[in-house]
Design a protein around this motif. Structure first.
Motif: not given
Length: 334
Positions: A15-30
């Motif tokens: 959860g810790e490694c994947l949630s940041i990817v999910d949230m950041a990409r939803r926000a348009g962050i690479e």
């Protein structure tokens, strides 16, 4: 566009490694996920196979804005054991670039004044926005109260060098998963450069952070309330020079009173003698100081117990805030 490098290791928490990817990409962050295992595929702490975008050896870190370290055991230990990653994290921290970590992340190198270590721990809890236990950061504390006295060694009154004990405890914290270290003892920062060089993870520098925050708050001349050892080492004086602000220390008579408050009162479990403390503060104000640093973590307890005002900047509060931010938490209540 902000670019995050999100690291992967066997044993990480999913959860810790994947949630940041999910949230950041939803926000348009690479976000680019980077495996340190020498292969793209890693296996999580619960046996889930995850494919990283690239490997550590192939990644471009110069274009990175943020390095992110997830938790999980033994994942955090594997991250801490990777020499290349540790060197990269330390370089980013030294350059003032962003490093974030979560869960099995911060360590407190304590015991250098047990009450001060306890106070920092409580402060970290109090200033974390949390609605349940799991919202708090994981913290590992080493409270080796038998560590030789730092001031006595610095002042040449003792031959017992505390560095070996501090270094050993630092490695122990890293072994248990800490990815950033905090030392709630200003005097111990006499050994900071040696510790930061020896340890494989970033070590927060409390005095430098405190002086930088004082300058940001508009301070032009900082009074230094600290131990004889901290003053002799010029820990805060050097930090003030680096920030281009003036400084002052109490007179010899008033410095003796500061030391009495620290050693005769706080370290013996007593309330501070405010007549002694107030006299030293008055001396600093007479010298033109517009702010004073509580540059000994025992003096942070004076602020807590006596409700000191805005003239004071508390080094423990500064350390707490920066430790939470280093772990990806936005502090509350400051």
């Amino acid at each position: 566009m902000i670019t995050i490098r999100d690291f992967r290791a066997d044993g990480m928490e999913e959860g810790e490694c994947l949630s940041i990817v999910d949230m950041a990409r939803r926000a348009g962050i690479e976000v680019e996920t980077v495996s340190i295992m020498g292969r793209a595929e890693v296996t999580s702490s619960h046996g889930v196979r995850i494919i990283a975008d690239t490997t550590f050896e192939a990644a471009d870190f110069e274009s990175s804005d943020v390095l992110f370290l997830p938790g999980g055991i033994p994942g955090a230990n594997n991250l801490a054991a990777h020499d290349g990653l540790c060197a990269l994290v330390k370089r980013f921290a030294a350059e003032g670039r962003r490093v974030a970590a979560i869960c099995a992340a911060p360590g407190i190198l304590g015991g250098l004044g047990p009450a001060a270590s306890c106070y920092l721990y409580q402060m970290l809890i109090d200033h974390t926005p949390a609605s349940c236990d799991q919202d708090h950061i994981d913290i590992v504390i080493s409270s080796r109260a038998s560590t030789p006295d730092r001031t006595a060694f610095i002042m040449g009154k003792s031959k017992d060098d505390p560095f070996a004990v501090m270094e050993q405890d630092g490695f122990s914290l890293v072994h248990y998963g800490a990815t950033v270290l905090a030392i709630p003892c200003n005097t111990a920062h006499y050994f900071y450069d040696r510790l930061a060089e020896a340890l494989p993870v970033p070590v927060l520098n409390m005095p430098r952070l405190t002086v930088a925050d004082a300058k940001a708050a508009g301070c032009t001349k900082l009074g230094i309330l600290a131990t004889d050892g901290t003053l002799a080492a010029e820990t805060y004086q050097l930090a003030c020079r680096a920030q281009d602000i003036d400084w002052a220390v109490p007179s010899e008579e008033h410095q003796q009173e500061v030391m009495s408050v620290i050693y005769d009162d706080i370290k013996q479990g007593k309330r501070a003698d405010m007549a002694k403390f107030g006299a030293a503060v008055h001396d600093l104000k007479k010298q033109g100081c517009d702010m004073a640093v509580l540059g000994c973590t025992e003096l942070s307890l004076v602020k807590r117990d006596e409700h000191l005002g805005k003239f004071f900047i508390d080094s423990t509060e500064v350390l707490c805030r920066h430790a939470l931010e280093a772990c990806g938490v936005e502090p509350v209540g400051f």
